[in-house]
Scaffold this active site. Structure first.
Site, PDB file in Angstrom:
ATOM      1  N   CYS A 190     -20.417  12.084 -24.801  1.00  0.00           N
ATOM      2  CA  CYS A 190     -18.956  11.982 -24.736  1.00  0.00           C
ATOM      3  C   CYS A 190     -18.448  12.379 -23.362  1.00  0.00           C
ATOM      4  O   CYS A 190     -17.328  12.056 -22.987  1.00  0.00           O
ATOM      5  CB  CYS A 190     -18.322  12.894 -25.781  1.00  0.00           C
ATOM      6  SG  CYS A 190     -18.992  12.648 -27.419  1.00  0.00           S
ATOM      7  N   ASN A 249     -22.015  18.565 -32.198  1.00  0.00           N
ATOM      8  CA  ASN A 249     -22.406  17.192 -31.888  1.00  0.00           C
ATOM      9  C   ASN A 249     -23.778  17.105 -31.218  1.00  0.00           C
ATOM     10  O   ASN A 249     -24.415  16.059 -31.268  1.00  0.00           O
ATOM     11  CB  ASN A 249     -21.350  16.521 -31.004  1.00  0.00           C
ATOM     12  CG  ASN A 249     -20.918  17.386 -29.843  1.00  0.00           C
ATOM     13  OD1 ASN A 249     -20.458  18.512 -30.024  1.00  0.00           O
ATOM     14  ND2 ASN A 249     -21.083  16.874 -28.636  1.00  0.00           N
ATOM     15  N   GLN A 298     -17.935  15.378 -36.310  1.00  0.00           N
ATOM     16  CA  GLN A 298     -19.300  14.941 -36.648  1.00  0.00           C
ATOM     17  C   GLN A 298     -19.599  14.987 -38.142  1.00  0.00           C
ATOM     18  O   GLN A 298     -20.695  14.610 -38.562  1.00  0.00           O
ATOM     19  CB  GLN A 298     -20.331  15.800 -35.898  1.00  0.00           C
ATOM     20  CG  GLN A 298     -20.352  15.572 -34.397  1.00  0.00           C
ATOM     21  CD  GLN A 298     -20.944  14.225 -34.009  1.00  0.00           C
ATOM     22  OE1 GLN A 298     -21.721  13.622 -34.742  1.00  0.00           O
ATOM     23  NE2 GLN A 298     -20.572  13.728 -32.838  1.00  0.00           N
ATOM     24  N   GLY A 355     -10.521  11.660 -31.584  1.00  0.00           N
ATOM     25  CA  GLY A 355     -10.860  13.054 -31.821  1.00  0.00           C
ATOM     26  C   GLY A 355     -10.385  13.971 -30.704  1.00  0.00           C
ATOM     27  O   GLY A 355      -9.910  15.083 -30.947  1.00  0.00           O
ATOM     28  N   ALA A 377     -12.518   8.137 -35.960  1.00  0.00           N
ATOM     29  CA  ALA A 377     -13.052   7.044 -36.787  1.00  0.00           C
ATOM     30  C   ALA A 377     -14.379   6.488 -36.279  1.00  0.00           C
ATOM     31  O   ALA A 377     -15.225   6.061 -37.071  1.00  0.00           O
ATOM     32  CB  ALA A 377     -12.016   5.917 -36.876  1.00  0.00           C
TER      33      ALA A 377
HETATM   34  N1  PLP Z   1     -15.437  16.457 -31.006  1.00  0.00           N
HETATM   35  C1  PLP Z   1     -16.738  16.217 -31.246  1.00  0.00           C
HETATM   36  C2  PLP Z   1     -17.560  17.233 -31.967  1.00  0.00           C
HETATM   37  C3  PLP Z   1     -17.319  15.018 -30.817  1.00  0.00           C
HETATM   38  O1  PLP Z   1     -18.607  14.776 -31.057  1.00  0.00           O
HETATM   39  C4  PLP Z   1     -16.517  14.081 -30.135  1.00  0.00           C
HETATM   40  C5  PLP Z   1     -17.175  12.847 -29.636  1.00  0.00           C
HETATM   41  O2  PLP Z   1     -16.762  12.023 -28.959  1.00  0.00           O
HETATM   42  C6  PLP Z   1     -15.146  14.371 -29.937  1.00  0.00           C
HETATM   43  C7  PLP Z   1     -14.656  15.577 -30.377  1.00  0.00           C
HETATM   44  C8  PLP Z   1     -14.223  13.409 -29.242  1.00  0.00           C
HETATM   45  O3  PLP Z   1     -13.832  12.372 -30.091  1.00  0.00           O
HETATM   46  P1  PLP Z   1     -13.281  10.992 -29.458  1.00  0.00           P
HETATM   47  O4  PLP Z   1     -14.446  10.311 -28.866  1.00  0.00           O
HETATM   48  O5  PLP Z   1     -12.721  10.234 -30.630  1.00  0.00           O
HETATM   49  O6  PLP Z   1     -12.202  11.329 -28.503  1.00  0.00           O
END
Ligand code: PLP
Length: 387
Positions: free
Chosen positions: A327, A153, A181, A73, A202
């Site tokens: 995150c 999130n 999300q 993401g 994913a």
């Molecule tokens: N955007 C949102 C709203 C998220 O909750 C997250 C969580 O990790 C991300 C982006 C980032 O995604 P990733 O962990 O696949 O890099």
């Protein structure tokens, strides 16, 4: 203390579903070849890649050329924002977003600001919602992109994305949404949403970590962040994470097919948990209350205790929850999302996010309902005892 742990941190990540894992496994071994190879092994790998892309496109109401597989993401968000900014810089250098985006968006915007772009971050109201009139007013002739997340999130608040996307389109501004999300909880059809770009990851919907999707409507420029062999229509080089991509496609299909059922089930449990905590724990605030929210999210500010003490105490009792965004790092900093609500600073502490999963059970919710009020009372009495 019981030995059965309860995981209510599905917004941080979900484990890979066993059906998804089963679909992935051959692509680590017997079918694990390079989709760019000319031989039969490679052609079979390419067929699996194409099939996964078709499945993802169908799930989103898109076409296969509009789908780019990314490394998650964060990468999809970065590519949408940095890519559009780079290709449209002769047209304008202004971008609009919100104060409550994930850091994958906010920090990508920071890097553009450091390069001389102009970034407007819109505030949200006390519920966490962006005002469409303020959004329209922020768009200028030199605005090239707006990025507003579909669902937050931390507090789960759902933004009026289709309304905002329509406003952006009427102003000739491209619209990106971080929908990381959303899968399994909200509808995901890109035409119904009216968005030009959309990011997914994913591991938020029972697929593997380290693989995501950037949807970009046909004709929208998304130059690569990662240069090399020209895979993914030249938009993301590097030998494809075939097993991960196969898993993502299976997990997304299931999330879209089961969305109404998953959402209704989680929402009933979430509402029961929320009502019970409101009744049995004095001095708490439901963040996002009054707004449309993800059906699996319950974010509370609990007066008189701090988040870290709550998380540690809950963890000791076998309950895995979060203070909001996991995150970012292992460090609990005040949440920019909670701060953006403009609520009293006392509510910035003691933030706990419960995020339910597709398989969360009534028994788990019952145990949380039994456990949490007593633990909070205990922490409050410790916090108010002079040292
Ligand atoms: N955007 C949102 C709203 C998220 O909750 C997250 C969580 O990790 C991300 C982006 C980032 O995604 P990733 O962990 O696949 O890099």
């Amino acid at each position: 203390m019981t030995s059965e742990r309860i995981y209510l941190d599905y917004a941080a990540t979900t484990p890979v579903h066993e059906d998804v894992l089963a679909a992935m496994l051959p692509y680590f071994s017997t079918l694990g070849y390079n989709p760019s190879s000319v031989h039969a092994e490679g052609r079979r790998a390419k067929a699996a890649l194409d099939d996964a892309r078709d499945r993802v496109a169908r799930a989103l109401g898109a076409s296969r050329k509009e789908i780019t597989f990314t490394g998650g993401g964060t990468e999809a968000d970065n590519q949408a924002i940095l890519g559009v900014a780079r290709t449209m810089r002769e047209r304008g250098r202004h971008l609009v977003s919100t104060a409550i985006e994930h850091h994958a968006v906010l920090h990508a915007l920071d890097s553009l600001a450091a390069d001389g772009y102009d970034v407007t971050l819109l505030p949200v109201d006390e519920r966490g919602v962006v005002d469409p009139a303020a959004f329209a007013a922020a768009l200028r002739p030199d605005t090239i992109l707006a990025s507003v997340m579909y669902a937050n999130n931390e507090i789960g608040v759902v933004q009026p994305v289709s309304e905002l996307a329509a406003i952006a389109r009427a102003h000739g501004v491209l619209f990106h949404t971080d929908a990381v999300q959303a899968p399994g909880w909200l509808p995901l059809d890109v035409d119904e949403l009216g968005v030009d770009l959309l990011s997914l990851s994913a591991h938020k919907f029972y697929g593997p970590k380290g693989v995501g999707v950037l949807y970009a409507r046909e004709g929208i420029p998304v130059p690569p962040l990662i240069h090399g062999g020209g895979q993914e229509f030249g938009r993301r080089s590097g030998t494809e994470n075939l097993a991960g991509i196969v898993g993502l496609a299976r997990a997304l299909e299931a999330a879209v097919a089961e969305q109404p059922r998953r959402a209704a089930r989680a929402e009933a449990f979430r509402n029961r948990l929320e009502a019970s905590l409101l009744e049995n724990v004095p001095d708490i605030r439901i963040n996002g209350a009054g707004a449309r929210r993800l059906p699996n999210n319950l974010n509370l500010s609990i007066g008189g205790v701090d988040s870290e003490a709550l998380l540690v105490r809950f963890d000791l009792e076998g309950l895995a929850v979060s203070a909001g965004s996991a995150c970012t790092s292992g460090v609990l900093e005040p949440s920019h999302v909670i701060e953006a609500l403009g609520i009293q600073p006392r509510w910035h502490q003691g933030v706990v996010r419960f995020s339910l999963g597709a398989a969360t059970t009534a028994e788990e919710i019952d145990r949380v309902i039994d456990l949490v009020p007593g633990l909070i009372a205990e922490l409050r009495s410790v916090a108010s005892t002079p040292a």
